[in-house]
Design an enzyme around this catalytic site. Structure first.
Site, short mmCIF file in Angstrom:
data_model
loop_
_atom_site.label_atom_id
_atom_site.label_comp_id
_atom_site.label_asym_id
_atom_site.label_seq_id
_atom_site.Cartn_x
_atom_site.Cartn_y
_atom_site.Cartn_z
N HIS A 3 0.84 -1.20 0.00
CA HIS A 3 0.00 0.00 0.00
C HIS A 3 0.87 1.25 0.00
O HIS A 3 2.03 1.22 0.41
CB HIS A 3 -0.93 0.03 1.22
CG HIS A 3 -0.20 0.20 2.51
ND1 HIS A 3 0.51 -0.83 3.11
CD2 HIS A 3 -0.03 1.28 3.33
CE1 HIS A 3 1.06 -0.40 4.23
NE2 HIS A 3 0.77 0.88 4.38
N ARG B 23 5.12 6.53 13.55
CA ARG B 23 5.09 7.11 12.20
C ARG B 23 4.56 8.54 12.24
O ARG B 23 3.63 8.84 13.00
CB ARG B 23 4.18 6.27 11.30
CG ARG B 23 4.40 6.58 9.82
CD ARG B 23 3.48 5.76 8.93
NE ARG B 23 2.15 6.33 8.91
CZ ARG B 23 1.10 5.75 8.33
NH1 ARG B 23 1.23 4.57 7.76
NH2 ARG B 23 -0.08 6.34 8.34
N HIS C 163 4.58 0.23 0.08
CA HIS C 163 5.36 -0.57 1.03
C HIS C 163 4.51 -1.71 1.58
O HIS C 163 3.29 -1.69 1.49
CB HIS C 163 5.96 0.29 2.14
CG HIS C 163 4.98 1.14 2.87
ND1 HIS C 163 4.46 2.30 2.35
CD2 HIS C 163 4.39 0.99 4.07
CE1 HIS C 163 3.62 2.85 3.20
NE2 HIS C 163 3.54 2.05 4.26
N ASP D 229 0.62 5.03 1.75
CA ASP D 229 -0.12 5.45 2.94
C ASP D 229 -1.33 6.31 2.61
O ASP D 229 -1.24 7.33 1.90
CB ASP D 229 0.81 6.21 3.90
CG ASP D 229 1.72 5.26 4.67
OD1 ASP D 229 1.32 4.10 4.90
OD2 ASP D 229 2.84 5.68 5.04
C1 SIN Z 1 3.17 1.51 7.49
O1 SIN Z 1 2.43 0.91 6.74
O2 SIN Z 1 3.29 2.72 7.45
C2 SIN Z 1 3.98 0.74 8.51
C3 SIN Z 1 4.83 -0.30 7.91
C4 SIN Z 1 5.35 -1.27 8.93
O3 SIN Z 1 4.74 -1.48 9.99
O4 SIN Z 1 6.36 -1.90 8.65
#
Ligand code: SIN
Length: 309
Positions: A114, A282, A265, A116
């Protein structure tokens, strides 16, 4: 090979994979950055798409200050209510919380590739993720280069997808959360849905980006579900092409910064059955409304722009 940035600083950016990702050295993020350092990092981010910083023992306030070099920092997440009281910008990604929220065990907030928060009409421009507690093994994150995914398509398919729009909604076609979980309920009450061009143009680099992911893209506008599923499956495979990706092994104090316009990611799927803790923090930087190759901006189907300060 280490590529020194064209701007004169002590910073170095060493590529770590063929299409995406660079290790950053020569900066201490506890200190405020001068304008040359900030500019070098921003330019490197546009070039490498994800930057990895190491051994950076910073706190929430320092993470927020660092994130501001990329633009206004938003609240943690449109559906989050777990941000620390004094730091509403911090999204806590903690595997111990997801069973309560989603009704299933999960390492992170989606288990699919995805970009973000693309259900927003203005998805974040940049995300910054800081590792606090990580398991001894497992829990890696992967990123992929959406410009490479677009460039790898044959010309006839490029021409087709450049004219298409797609709907993005929380959960995409296969939500991680149970429909009757507290998270599912929240999304039903206040849905966030937007329509984006399948190929967006990066506002700084001008690159064309294949802007669909299984995490959030639910259908191609104007196609039957069967037609849409067939085309999306093909495009999702392109996005996840192993050659376009990089995989990152977290340590406490690692920070990954990604250009959220140009990447997707994948959070880890390998620790859900283990009794381990994985906690990351984050922050996200306000993004603009994406624009397609034809100049058409994205539109909100449900929900407002998400702005920061
Ligand atoms: C995210 O999707 O921003 C987090 C990715 C993760 O937990 O590795």
């Amino acid at each position: 090979m280490t590529i020194a940035d064209p701007i004169a600083t002590d910073l170095t950016f060493a590529p770590v994979a063929g299409y995406i990702g660079a290790d950053v050295r020569g900066v201490d993020l506890r200190e405020s950055l001068d304008s040359e350092q900030a500019q070098a990092i921003i330019e490197a981010l546009h070039r490498h798409k994800v930057l990895f910083f190491h051994d950076q023992q910073i706190d929430h306030a320092q993470q927020i200050a660092f994130s501001r070099i990329f633009g206004p920092v938003t609240a943690s997440h449109p559906y989050d209510d777990d941000a620390p009281t004094e730091f509403p910008e911090i999204l806590q990604i903690d595997n111990r919380n997801y069973e309560r929220k989603f009704g299933v065990k999960a390492a992170s907030y989606t288990n699919h590739w995805h970009t973000d928060v693309t259900p927003l009409v203005n998805p974040p421009a940049v995300s910054v993720l800081r590792a606090n507690v990580v398991p001894d093994f497992g829990g890696d994150t992967q990123w992929t280069n959406l410009a490479a995914a677009y460039n790898g398509l044959p010309d006839s398919l490029k021409a087709l997808v450049e004219g298409l729009r797609a709907e993005h909604r929380f959960g995409g076609r296969n939500p991680i959360f149970k429909a009757d979980s507290s998270y599912g309920e929240k999304i039903r009450k206040a849905p966030l849905v937007s329509e984006h061009s399948v190929v967006r143009v990066h506002p700084v680099t001008g690159e064309r980006l294949l802007f669909v992911t299984p995490g959030f893209t639910s259908r191609i506008v104007g196609y039957s579900q069967r037609q849409s599923d067939a085309l999306l499956d093909l495009l999702f495979d392109e996005v996840a092409t192993p050659a376009y990706t990089v995989r990152f092994r977290w340590r406490a104090g690692s920070i990954a910064v990604w250009d959220n316009r140009a990447t997707a990611h994948l959070a880890p799927g390998d620790i859900n059955h283990l009794d381990v803790t994985r906690t990351l923090f984050r922050t996200t930087v306000e993004g603009e409304v994406p624009v397609g190759v034809d100049g058409r901006p994205s539109v909100a189907v449900s929900g407002e722009q998400f702005t920061g300060k």
